[in-house]
Scaffold this active site. Structure first.
Site, PDB file in Angstrom:
ATOM      1  N   ARG A 164       1.010  -1.115  -0.168  1.00 30.33           N
ATOM      2  CA  ARG A 164      -0.049   0.038  -0.049  1.00 30.33           C
ATOM      3  C   ARG A 164       0.864   1.154   0.033  1.00 30.33           C
ATOM      4  O   ARG A 164       0.522   2.179   0.769  1.00 30.33           O
ATOM      5  CB  ARG A 164      -0.986   0.086   1.082  1.00 30.33           C
ATOM      6  CG  ARG A 164      -1.690  -1.132   1.343  1.00 30.33           C
ATOM      7  CD  ARG A 164      -2.935  -1.096   0.188  1.00 30.33           C
ATOM      8  NE  ARG A 164      -4.027  -2.299   0.677  1.00 30.33           N
ATOM      9  CZ  ARG A 164      -3.828  -3.542   0.144  1.00 30.33           C
ATOM     10  NH1 ARG A 164      -2.925  -3.793  -0.641  1.00 30.33           N
ATOM     11  NH2 ARG A 164      -4.740  -4.240   0.445  1.00 30.33           N
ATOM     12  N   SER A 238     -10.828   0.358   3.613  1.00 34.94           N
ATOM     13  CA  SER A 238      -9.718  -0.031   4.771  1.00 34.94           C
ATOM     14  C   SER A 238      -9.206   1.370   5.136  1.00 34.94           C
ATOM     15  O   SER A 238      -8.699   2.288   4.351  1.00 34.94           O
ATOM     16  CB  SER A 238      -8.848  -0.862   4.469  1.00 34.94           C
ATOM     17  OG  SER A 238      -9.363  -2.118   3.991  1.00 34.94           O
ATOM     18  N   GLU A 334      -4.384   4.161   6.178  1.00 37.73           N
ATOM     19  CA  GLU A 334      -4.247   4.193   4.896  1.00 37.73           C
ATOM     20  C   GLU A 334      -4.752   5.280   3.995  1.00 37.73           C
ATOM     21  O   GLU A 334      -4.306   5.605   2.996  1.00 37.73           O
ATOM     22  CB  GLU A 334      -4.782   2.748   4.446  1.00 37.73           C
ATOM     23  CG  GLU A 334      -4.727   2.476   2.684  1.00 37.73           C
ATOM     24  CD  GLU A 334      -5.182   1.127   2.561  1.00 37.73           C
ATOM     25  OE1 GLU A 334      -4.885  -0.090   3.042  1.00 37.73           O
ATOM     26  OE2 GLU A 334      -6.076   1.134   1.575  1.00 37.73           O
TER      27      GLU A 334
END
Ligand code: FAD
Ligand code: NAP
Length: 338
Positions: A164, A238, A334
């Site tokens: 990520r 998320s 994130e």
């Protein structure tokens, strides 16, 4: 090209935050982008780029120029033997691109079906799901520097992809507009069904022979059953990354929490499921006002209607603190907080 003033960003972010941008415009070509970047509004203000707004949390009005990337479409396809190189406009919807590939028999993106957002944002956090990451099918990209208008091409290596993560979250943060991405897609499928949920769903669907369509359909079925549709409940997927800890730390934690799962990521590190950690702290289904933690997946923070970005952010702070208190692990966001 028209630069608008004091525009609500509510339609442009999947959390549904009601904030305004001082200046706002959309571009549908590299030429129109270069034109926008040459205006006083761009030269004299902070400039930010958005695609689908599905990975941002807007906590305040934007005192600058927002450029929405709408450079659309499949721009070029080259046959290089066992693979196709497919160049795609950064503004194309990611899921539409996945569907296009499946119809063309181009393999590699099927596990990434139904991820919201644009093709141009996919390299930013090296999007991933069900054992596949963008880096597995990425070839190169083209981008324009926001200030000196230099046009560059970056290779796989240049992008420094991580979990990520990419150079666009680090050294090149807020410096470039990605205008196109070129993918390397296989003519021969090598199906990745390493995630148990896919296998279970394929069984439930009665699939006897794997295909790009059946894998994508299984992924879509799981996602539709587990994740909130941003059109119904505001969210950005998320909210936190899954933390990675050393094998030794994992073994110590496992003594206190035997039911905790971990996945080896190599180099002696173990990835933990952040959603599970958050759930163990009692947050799953929590709601204060309109800010909440989704009741089917604790990793997703939600706006039930009128929550402000600061309320979602404060909830995320409380979650980080309690997870740290219980497990000694610092969760990292994130979602991009603006
Ligand atoms: P935006 O939110 O518009 O922007 C995100 C960041 O990228 C910002 O910093 C922005 O400035 C920058 N950016 C956007 N476009 C450009 C560009 N052309 N050039 C330069 N910078 C740019 N993510 C996953 O990785 N895996 C998943 O499985 C996943 N599932 C999700 C499920 C749901 C329900 C939701 C709401 C989100 C999910 N996400 C997932 C997060 C998100 O969809 C992805 O990160 C997606 O790539 C964001 O695309 P976007 O166009 O909406 O980006
Ligand atoms: P899940 O299947 O409940 O699994 C929980 C976590 O365990 C996932 O985050 C996943 O890590 C990890 N995991 C599960 N099986 C694994 C395996 N065989 N090997 C390695 N790691 C494994 O997760 P979920 O929440 O329903 O999400 C399913 C997939 O969609 C995941 O890949 C997830 O990343 C992706 N997703 C991402 C977002 C986002 O916004 N980033 C939102 C929704 C879903 P990974 O996350 O590293 O894969």
């Amino acid at each position: 090209m028209r630069i608008q003033q004091n525009i609500s960003l509510k339609p442009y972010n999947t959390f549904g935050m009601k904030v305004d941008a001082k200046y706002f415009t959309a571009v549908d070509s590299v030429d129109s982008l270069l034109e926008v970047l040459s205006t006083p509004e761009a030269k004299n203000n902070p400039v930010s780029v958005i695609g689908g707004g599905s990975n941002i949390l807007l906590t305040k009005n934007v005192d600058g120029l927002i450029i929405r990337n709408e450079i659309e479409g499949i721009l070029d396809t080259i046959d290089i033997g066992d693979y196709y190189l497919v160049k795609v406009g950064a503004g194309m919807n990611w899921h539409q691109f996945v569907i296009y590939c499946i119809h063309q028999g181009m393999a590699g993106v099927e596990n990434l079906a139904l991820i919201p957002g644009s093709v141009g944002a996919s390299p930013i956090q090296n999007i991933g799901a069900y054992g596949v990451e963008l880096k597995d099918i990425f070839h190169s990209l083209e981008a324009v520097h926001l200030r000196d208008l230099q046009q560059i091409q970056l290779t796989h290596k240049d992008c420094a992809f991580g979990y990520r993560d990419s150079i666009f979250k680090r050294a090149y943060k807020n410096q470039f507009v990605i205008t196109s991405v070129t993918f390397k897609l296989s003519k021969k499928a090598s199906y990745n069904i390493s995630y148990g949920a896919i296998k279970q769903e394929l069984d439930a669907m009665g699939v006897k022979e794997l295909s790009l369509v059946s894998i994508a359909q299984a992924v879509m079925n799981i996602r539709n059953s587990k994740l909130p549709n941003p059109d119904m409940i505001g969210n950005a997927g998320s909210f936190f990354k899954n933390p990675e800890i050393s094998e030794a730390e994992y073994q110590t934690l496992k003594k206190s929490f035997p039911e905790m799962s971990g996945y080896s990521v190599g180099n002696g590190f173990i990835k933990l499921a952040a959603g599970w950690l958050i759930e163990q702290c009692g947050w799953k289904g929590y709601r204060k006002g309109d800010a909440g933690c989704y009741d089917k997946q604790a990793l997703v923070l939600v706006n039930h209607g009128l929550a402000q970005g600061s309320e979602i952010y404060n909830l995320s702070e409380d979650i980080v603190r309690t997870v740290h208190d219980k497990f000694g692990i610092m969760l990292e966001r994130e979602v991009n907080v603006w």
